[in-house]
Design a protein around this motif. Structure first.
Motif, PDB file in Angstrom:
ATOM      1  N   GLY A   7      47.258  -2.275 -30.297  1.00 23.72           N
ATOM      2  CA  GLY A   7      46.758  -3.049 -31.428  1.00 23.72           C
ATOM      3  C   GLY A   7      45.456  -2.530 -31.993  1.00 23.72           C
ATOM      4  N   ASN A   8      44.549  -3.450 -32.172  1.00 23.95           N
ATOM      5  CA  ASN A   8      43.286  -3.188 -32.850  1.00 23.95           C
ATOM      6  C   ASN A   8      42.281  -2.513 -31.908  1.00 23.95           C
ATOM      7  OD1 ASN A   8      41.386  -3.318 -34.852  1.00 23.95           O
ATOM      8  ND2 ASN A   8      40.735  -5.393 -34.340  1.00 23.95           N
ATOM      9  N   ASN A   9      42.668  -1.334 -31.390  1.00 25.01           N
ATOM     10  CA  ASN A   9      41.788  -0.537 -30.515  1.00 25.01           C
ATOM     11  C   ASN A   9      41.397  -1.211 -29.206  1.00 25.01           C
ATOM     12  OD1 ASN A   9      41.435   1.646 -32.532  1.00 25.01           O
ATOM     13  ND2 ASN A   9      40.337   0.062 -33.673  1.00 25.01           N
ATOM     14  N   HIS A  10      42.320  -2.000 -28.651  1.00 23.00           N
ATOM     15  CA  HIS A  10      42.051  -2.613 -27.344  1.00 23.00           C
ATOM     16  C   HIS A  10      42.442  -1.649 -26.227  1.00 23.00           C
ATOM     17  CE1 HIS A  10      41.405  -6.546 -29.154  1.00 23.00           C
ATOM     18  NE2 HIS A  10      42.548  -6.438 -29.786  1.00 23.00           N
ATOM     19  N   VAL A  18      38.763  -5.033 -19.967  1.00 26.24           N
ATOM     20  CA  VAL A  18      39.322  -4.952 -21.315  1.00 26.24           C
ATOM     21  C   VAL A  18      38.182  -4.743 -22.294  1.00 26.24           C
ATOM     22  CG1 VAL A  18      40.510  -6.231 -23.133  1.00 26.24           C
ATOM     23  CG2 VAL A  18      41.313  -6.374 -20.796  1.00 26.24           C
ATOM     24  N   TYR A  19      38.330  -3.770 -23.174  1.00 22.04           N
ATOM     25  CA  TYR A  19      37.274  -3.502 -24.160  1.00 22.04           C
ATOM     26  C   TYR A  19      37.908  -2.969 -25.428  1.00 22.04           C
ATOM     27  CZ  TYR A  19      37.704   1.474 -22.770  1.00 22.04           C
ATOM     28  OH  TYR A  19      38.167   2.736 -22.517  1.00 22.04           O
ATOM     29  N   GLN A  20      37.098  -2.884 -26.487  1.00 24.82           N
ATOM     30  CA  GLN A  20      37.563  -2.341 -27.767  1.00 24.82           C
ATOM     31  C   GLN A  20      36.800  -1.066 -28.065  1.00 24.82           C
ATOM     32  OE1 GLN A  20      37.202  -5.801 -30.439  1.00 24.82           O
ATOM     33  NE2 GLN A  20      39.023  -5.037 -31.426  1.00 24.82           N
ATOM     34  N   PHE A  21      37.526  -0.047 -28.502  1.00 29.85           N
ATOM     35  CA  PHE A  21      36.868   1.199 -28.865  1.00 29.85           C
ATOM     36  C   PHE A  21      37.605   1.815 -30.059  1.00 29.85           C
ATOM     37  CE2 PHE A  21      36.648   5.892 -28.466  1.00 29.85           C
ATOM     38  CZ  PHE A  21      35.323   6.023 -28.844  1.00 29.85           C
ATOM     39  N   PRO A  22      36.960   1.832 -31.244  1.00 26.99           N
ATOM     40  CA  PRO A  22      37.674   2.215 -32.468  1.00 26.99           C
ATOM     41  C   PRO A  22      37.613   3.699 -32.825  1.00 26.99           C
ATOM     42  CG  PRO A  22      35.556   1.305 -33.029  1.00 26.99           C
ATOM     43  CD  PRO A  22      35.649   1.255 -31.528  1.00 26.99           C
ATOM     44  N   GLY A  23      37.527   4.587 -31.831  1.00 28.17           N
ATOM     45  CA  GLY A  23      37.373   6.003 -32.159  1.00 28.17           C
ATOM     46  C   GLY A  23      38.628   6.642 -32.739  1.00 28.17           C
ATOM     47  N   ILE A  24      38.426   7.607 -33.648  1.00 29.28           N
ATOM     48  CA  ILE A  24      39.581   8.304 -34.245  1.00 29.28           C
ATOM     49  C   ILE A  24      39.546   9.803 -33.957  1.00 29.28           C
ATOM     50  CG2 ILE A  24      40.094   6.634 -36.081  1.00 29.28           C
ATOM     51  CD1 ILE A  24      38.389   8.500 -37.936  1.00 29.28           C
ATOM     52  N   CYS A  25      38.853  10.205 -32.878  1.00 24.51           N
ATOM     53  CA  CYS A  25      38.894  11.612 -32.455  1.00 24.51           C
ATOM     54  C   CYS A  25      40.016  11.742 -31.418  1.00 24.51           C
ATOM     55  CB  CYS A  25      37.558  12.007 -31.829  1.00 24.51           C
ATOM     56  SG  CYS A  25      36.143  11.726 -32.935  1.00 24.51           S
ATOM     57  N   GLU A  26      40.096  12.910 -30.775  1.00 26.50           N
ATOM     58  CA  GLU A  26      41.007  13.035 -29.627  1.00 26.50           C
ATOM     59  C   GLU A  26      40.205  12.693 -28.385  1.00 26.50           C
ATOM     60  OE1 GLU A  26      43.000  16.632 -27.201  1.00 26.50           O
ATOM     61  OE2 GLU A  26      43.676  16.548 -29.275  1.00 26.50           O
TER      62      GLU A  26
END
Length: 258
Positions: A7-10, A18-26
């Motif tokens: 989902g939303n970077n979970h 449990v944490y959220q991390f919105p990175g878009i790298c590899e």
């Protein structure tokens, strides 16, 4: 033991954080980090799709010296596109319209819904030997992931540390000072959805609170747009994890919901 992202970077580590991390790298999702010889590594890259929702674009799985590159509806082994089911040297790759699954004899199962959700199960022989977004698998939440020696990290700092540095990769690190909004206004709705009778068999198998929190963050992030991604991705994950834990979730999807 299972590590997952959805989902939303979970993210949920092997140790249960449990944490959220919105990175878009590899990023290194989960790897064997023993020197000098690593048995496996799993890298992932997310990107925003046309609806502005994060999806996993590709997964790069290395098992000993065998590489598997997965995209939706595509599997490439050592540089060659292969048909599934594919069998070779201790690895099975299966795929259908909904899931891609990889089984590796060394003690790894990977299940990807070809969109936002990835689940990796590892043999306990890798206890305390892994690194990446999934953590160190030492059985102790927080330690060595978000607390290391005398230092403590927030989720964004921790995530940024897992970046695979590739020459000419164009991607920004998420801002480590960004605070997550408070989403308490969505608590009742999320609680209602996750405690519906369809999930009666799940209640004692999973940590309900952590999925309620993830659902609340989803609702916040979507700013009132009620598309299925905002509503359904965490409920789908709860249902998958419940099945994985031996539970039997009931039919929770309806014609007008998810």
């Amino acid at each position: 033991y299972v590590c997952s992202t959805w989902g939303n970077n979970h993210f949920k580590t092997f140790d249960g954080d449990v944490y959220q991390f919105p990175g878009i790298c590899e990023y290194n999702f989960a790897s064997d980090c023993r020197e000098p010889y690593k048995e496996f590594s799993i890298h992932i890259q997310r990107a925003l799709n046309s609806n502005n929702h994060p999806e996993i674009q590709y997964i790069l799985l290395t098992i000993k010296d065998f590489t598997v590159y997965l995209r939706p509806k595509l599997a490439v082994v050592d540089g060659r596109i292969v048909k599934t089911p594919y069998y070779s040297s201790g690895v099975i790759i299966e795929s259908n319209d909904i899931y891609t699954k990889v089984y590796a004899k060394l003690g790894l199962i990977l299940i990807w819904n070809q969109e936002d959700a990835l689940m990796v199960e590892l043999d306990s022989k890798f206890n305390n030997h892994t690194c990446g977004l999934c953590g160190d698998y030492n059985g102790i939440p927080i330690y060595n992931e978000f607390i290391n020696g005398g230092e403590s990290y927030n989720a964004i700092t921790y995530g940024n540390l897992q970046k695979i540095n590739k020459p000419n990769a164009e991607c920004e690190d998420p801002d480590e000072t960004q605070a997550l909004p408070s989403c308490d206004g969505h608590r009742d709705e999320c609680e209602r959805l996750l405690t519906s009778s369809a999930f009666a068999d799940c209640r004692l198998r999973l940590n309900l609170e952590m999925y309620i929190q993830a659902c609340m963050q989803d609702k916040c992030a979507c700013n009132g747009s009620e598309d299925s991604f905002c509503l359904c991705s965490t409920i789908s994950e709860y249902s998958r994890q419940c099945s994985h834990a031996g539970g039997r979730p009931g039919e929770w999807r309806t014609h007008n919901f998810c």
